[in-house]
Design a protein around this motif. Structure first.
Motif, mmCIF file in Angstrom:
data_model
loop_
_atom_site.group_PDB
_atom_site.id
_atom_site.type_symbol
_atom_site.label_atom_id
_atom_site.label_comp_id
_atom_site.label_asym_id
_atom_site.label_seq_id
_atom_site.Cartn_x
_atom_site.Cartn_y
_atom_site.Cartn_z
ATOM 1 N N ILE A 134 6.324 -50.743 87.802
ATOM 2 C CA ILE A 134 6.817 -50.250 89.087
ATOM 3 C C ILE A 134 7.883 -51.177 89.666
ATOM 4 C CG2 ILE A 134 6.120 -49.806 91.497
ATOM 5 C CD1 ILE A 134 3.333 -49.053 90.361
ATOM 6 N N ARG A 135 7.733 -52.460 89.430
ATOM 7 C CA ARG A 135 8.543 -53.470 90.135
ATOM 8 C C ARG A 135 10.058 -53.221 90.053
ATOM 9 N NH1 ARG A 135 6.853 -58.215 92.174
ATOM 10 N NH2 ARG A 135 4.930 -58.199 90.918
ATOM 11 N N PRO A 136 10.619 -52.902 88.886
ATOM 12 C CA PRO A 136 12.078 -52.723 88.825
ATOM 13 C C PRO A 136 12.611 -51.575 89.687
ATOM 14 C CG PRO A 136 11.158 -53.005 86.619
ATOM 15 C CD PRO A 136 10.007 -52.818 87.542
ATOM 16 N N LEU A 137 11.742 -50.636 90.066
ATOM 17 C CA LEU A 137 12.179 -49.480 90.851
ATOM 18 C C LEU A 137 12.063 -49.702 92.353
ATOM 19 C CD1 LEU A 137 10.535 -46.687 88.691
ATOM 20 C CD2 LEU A 137 12.982 -47.158 88.881
ATOM 21 N N LEU A 138 11.427 -50.788 92.763
ATOM 22 C CA LEU A 138 11.228 -51.047 94.186
ATOM 23 C C LEU A 138 12.539 -51.423 94.847
ATOM 24 C CD1 LEU A 138 7.961 -53.190 94.002
ATOM 25 C CD2 LEU A 138 8.131 -50.842 94.830
ATOM 26 N N ASN A 139 12.781 -50.839 96.021
ATOM 27 C CA ASN A 139 13.956 -51.197 96.817
ATOM 28 C C ASN A 139 13.706 -50.792 98.265
ATOM 29 O OD1 ASN A 139 15.353 -48.441 97.384
ATOM 30 N ND2 ASN A 139 14.920 -48.379 95.177
ATOM 31 N N ALA A 140 14.705 -51.014 99.106
ATOM 32 C CA ALA A 140 14.538 -50.752 100.540
ATOM 33 C C ALA A 140 14.303 -49.280 100.844
ATOM 34 C CB ALA A 140 15.767 -51.253 101.291
ATOM 35 N N LYS A 141 14.677 -48.390 99.921
ATOM 36 C CA LYS A 141 14.486 -46.957 100.146
ATOM 37 C C LYS A 141 13.126 -46.453 99.657
ATOM 38 C CE LYS A 141 19.409 -45.764 99.948
ATOM 39 N NZ LYS A 141 20.438 -44.942 99.264
ATOM 40 N N THR A 142 12.374 -47.309 98.984
ATOM 41 C CA THR A 142 11.047 -46.905 98.494
ATOM 42 C C THR A 142 10.101 -46.754 99.682
ATOM 43 O OG1 THR A 142 11.409 -48.183 96.464
ATOM 44 C CG2 THR A 142 9.153 -47.453 96.940
ATOM 45 N N LYS A 143 9.608 -45.550 99.888
ATOM 46 C CA LYS A 143 8.725 -45.275 101.029
ATOM 47 C C LYS A 143 7.307 -44.918 100.607
ATOM 48 C CE LYS A 143 12.151 -45.894 103.809
ATOM 49 N NZ LYS A 143 12.260 -47.186 104.517
ATOM 50 N N LEU A 144 7.142 -44.503 99.334
ATOM 51 C CA LEU A 144 5.828 -44.028 98.895
ATOM 52 C C LEU A 144 5.656 -44.296 97.411
ATOM 53 C CD1 LEU A 144 3.216 -42.267 99.494
ATOM 54 C CD2 LEU A 144 4.585 -40.289 98.793
ATOM 55 N N ILE A 145 4.476 -44.793 97.046
ATOM 56 C CA ILE A 145 4.062 -44.852 95.649
ATOM 57 C C ILE A 145 2.890 -43.889 95.495
ATOM 58 C CG2 ILE A 145 3.152 -46.291 93.782
ATOM 59 C CD1 ILE A 145 4.560 -48.668 95.006
ATOM 60 N N TRP A 146 2.982 -43.045 94.476
ATOM 61 C CA TRP A 146 1.987 -41.981 94.275
ATOM 62 C C TRP A 146 1.322 -42.158 92.916
ATOM 63 C CZ3 TRP A 146 0.859 -37.722 97.463
ATOM 64 C CH2 TRP A 146 -0.027 -36.788 96.896
ATOM 65 N N THR A 147 -0.003 -42.190 92.918
ATOM 66 C CA THR A 147 -0.697 -42.315 91.639
ATOM 67 C C THR A 147 -2.004 -41.553 91.661
ATOM 68 O OG1 THR A 147 -1.345 -43.922 89.930
ATOM 69 C CG2 THR A 147 -2.023 -44.415 92.193
ATOM 70 N N GLU A 148 -2.508 -41.288 90.471
ATOM 71 C CA GLU A 148 -3.864 -40.768 90.273
ATOM 72 C C GLU A 148 -4.610 -41.794 89.435
ATOM 73 O OE1 GLU A 148 -3.646 -37.124 88.094
ATOM 74 O OE2 GLU A 148 -2.284 -36.161 89.508
ATOM 75 N N THR A 149 -5.902 -41.919 89.662
ATOM 76 C CA THR A 149 -6.721 -42.745 88.780
ATOM 77 C C THR A 149 -8.177 -42.332 88.921
ATOM 78 O OG1 THR A 149 -7.279 -45.011 88.096
ATOM 79 C CG2 THR A 149 -6.900 -44.670 90.455
ATOM 80 N N PRO A 150 -8.830 -41.914 87.824
ATOM 81 C CA PRO A 150 -8.273 -41.624 86.511
ATOM 82 C C PRO A 150 -7.260 -40.482 86.587
ATOM 83 C CG PRO A 150 -10.665 -41.792 86.387
ATOM 84 C CD PRO A 150 -10.300 -41.741 87.836
ATOM 85 N N THR A 151 -6.317 -40.483 85.623
ATOM 86 C CA THR A 151 -5.235 -39.506 85.673
ATOM 87 C C THR A 151 -5.625 -38.191 85.013
ATOM 88 O OG1 THR A 151 -4.285 -40.322 83.603
ATOM 89 C CG2 THR A 151 -3.486 -41.320 85.651
ATOM 90 N N ASN A 152 -4.870 -37.185 85.378
ATOM 91 C CA ASN A 152 -5.063 -35.829 84.887
ATOM 92 C C ASN A 152 -3.892 -35.474 83.968
ATOM 93 O OD1 ASN A 152 -5.475 -33.082 84.568
ATOM 94 N ND2 ASN A 152 -5.348 -32.577 86.735
ATOM 95 N N PRO A 153 -4.111 -35.315 82.646
ATOM 96 C CA PRO A 153 -5.403 -35.156 81.956
ATOM 97 C C PRO A 153 -5.740 -36.286 80.984
ATOM 98 C CG PRO A 153 -3.707 -34.047 80.711
ATOM 99 C CD PRO A 153 -2.994 -34.796 81.816
ATOM 100 N N LEU A 154 -4.962 -37.374 80.970
ATOM 101 C CA LEU A 154 -5.123 -38.384 79.916
ATOM 102 C C LEU A 154 -6.122 -39.489 80.269
ATOM 103 C CD1 LEU A 154 -1.407 -38.636 78.746
ATOM 104 C CD2 LEU A 154 -3.329 -37.630 77.487
#
Length: 386
Positions: A134-154
């Motif tokens: 995730i770190r390389p994509l972080l910047n001042a415009k990042t407002k939300l990180i979205w995740t599932e855990t455990p993920t669907n369907p893997l």
């Protein structure tokens, strides 16, 4: 707000969360307030409710219960899990950026890629099995990180605590879709999440008879923003649906124990079957994120997916249409076992090249293990696999 019973142990919370005997009649179960509007004492002076889109006593009881069982301060109920997702994205403005997991429910991807992307919200998709991706994509415009855990369907696992620290480093919110685990197995707010989302249609309802979504948060300002969206957009559940989820929550702990027990047996059976190539289930000690799952979750759940050594579509079709107890259907988390083919069902909205790149092969089958007798389920899979 939560009830005073937040300090109780999990099983007690599930039964009593949000529920008080009716003050007028003593009824143990929350009444179904099947009304659209409420008498006002004078213009703008109410007994707490004026119109059921803005608030309804049955829904209020459910929202209290949701907050309590997720160890949060505020709950909000929506007409579906996708409606709850929609409300979270409406917190954002054009130009804001979202970092989302590559492995996610197809309906969430469809909402992000085909609807909200048109309105100038930028979505980045990243493999969150390693939070550092995730770190390389972080910047001042990042407002939300979205995740599932455990993920669907893997059934991949995200380290909630690690991702939360990354989100906080740029002042972004972290939303965790907790549908596969349920509040009985995992409480993301405890690990730093800002928003917890559920398709309450699944384990919270538990009986495949209602569609409903939920959000739980701790922060009052964030709650106020989400409540404004809920009231203004109007994607609210009816009181009968709220009643059904309240009823489902009362047995969540006993159902989840059986889902987990059966899931473990089925996962090991499939892994040892000569026709099965791979089983995705986070309870295997050699699962890459077993230690993280064990840290975050009380048990490992009843959701798994698997692939055959002969992974042809014809063989997949033969298996999913040959089960006698296990039903070929979308959805999950009900007392009955369900099997599906994500590539043509729950995840069909994700382009094939994206699915394959992220590990969701055409041969993958997803299994929601119910609470039937495990031996019967194993025999059913045996005959279906041939």
């Amino acid at each position: 707000m939560t009830d005073d019973n937040t300090h109780y142990k999990v099983a007690t919370k599930m039964i009593h969360a949000g529920v008080e005997p009716d003050a007028e009649t003593g009824a143990i179960m929350t009444p179904i307030y099947q009304t659209s509007t409420f008498k006002q004492q004078s213009p703008g002076v109410t007994k707490g409710y004026d119109y059921s889109r803005a608030g309804n006593p049955t829904r209020a009881a459910l929202e209290k219960a949701l907050a309590t069982i997720e160890n949060g301060n505020y709950g909000l109920a929506f007409s579906s899990g996708v409606a709850a997702t929609d409300a979270v994205i409406k917190l954002l403005s054009p130009g804001d950026e979202v970092i989302a997991a590559t492995d996610m429910y197809g309906g969430t991807y469809r909402l992000f890629a085909q609807l909200f992307a048109k309105f100038g919200i930028v979505f980045h998709y990243v493999d969150m099995k390693d939070a550092e991706n995730i770190r390389p994509l972080l910047n001042a415009k990042t407002k939300l990180i979205w995740t599932e855990t455990p993920t669907n369907p893997l059934i991949n696992i995200t380290d909630i605590e690690a991702v939360s620290k990354l989100a906080k480093s740029v002042g972004a919110w972290l939303c965790v879709d907790n549908t596969f685990a349920s509040p009985y197995l995992q409480n993301p707010l405890n690990f730093g999440a800002d928003i917890v989302l559920h398709s309450a249609t699944k384990y919270l309802g538990g009986h495949s008879d209602v569609v409903l979504g939920a959000l739980v948060v701790n922060d009052k300002d964030l709650f106020d923003q989400l409540y404004f969206i809920q009231k203004s957009s109007g994607a609210i559940p009816g009181p009968q649906d709220c009643f059904l989820i309240l009823r489902g929550i009362k047995t969540l702990h006993v159902r989840m124990d059986r889902h987990c027990e059966n899931g473990e047996k089925i996962a090991h059976f499939l892994r040892n079957h000569p026709k099965v190539a791979v089983v995705h289930w986070c309870g295997f000690e050699d699962h890459p994120a077993y230690a993280i799952a064990k840290k975050q979750m009380r048990k490992f759940g009843g959701m798994l997916s698997f692939e055959l050594k002969n992974g042809s579509i014809e063989e997949v079709d033969r298996v999913v249409t040959s089960t006698k107890i296990i039903t070929l259907a979308e959805s999950l988390g009900g007392v009955e076992s369900l099997i599906n083919h994500p590539a043509r069902m729950t995840h069909a909205s994700i382009p094939r090249e994206e699915r394959i790149k992220n590990g969701l092969n055409d041969s993958l089958m997803r299994l929601s293990v119910g609470i039937e007798d495990a031996d019967d389920l194993i025999e059913d899979l045996k005959q279906a696999l041939g």
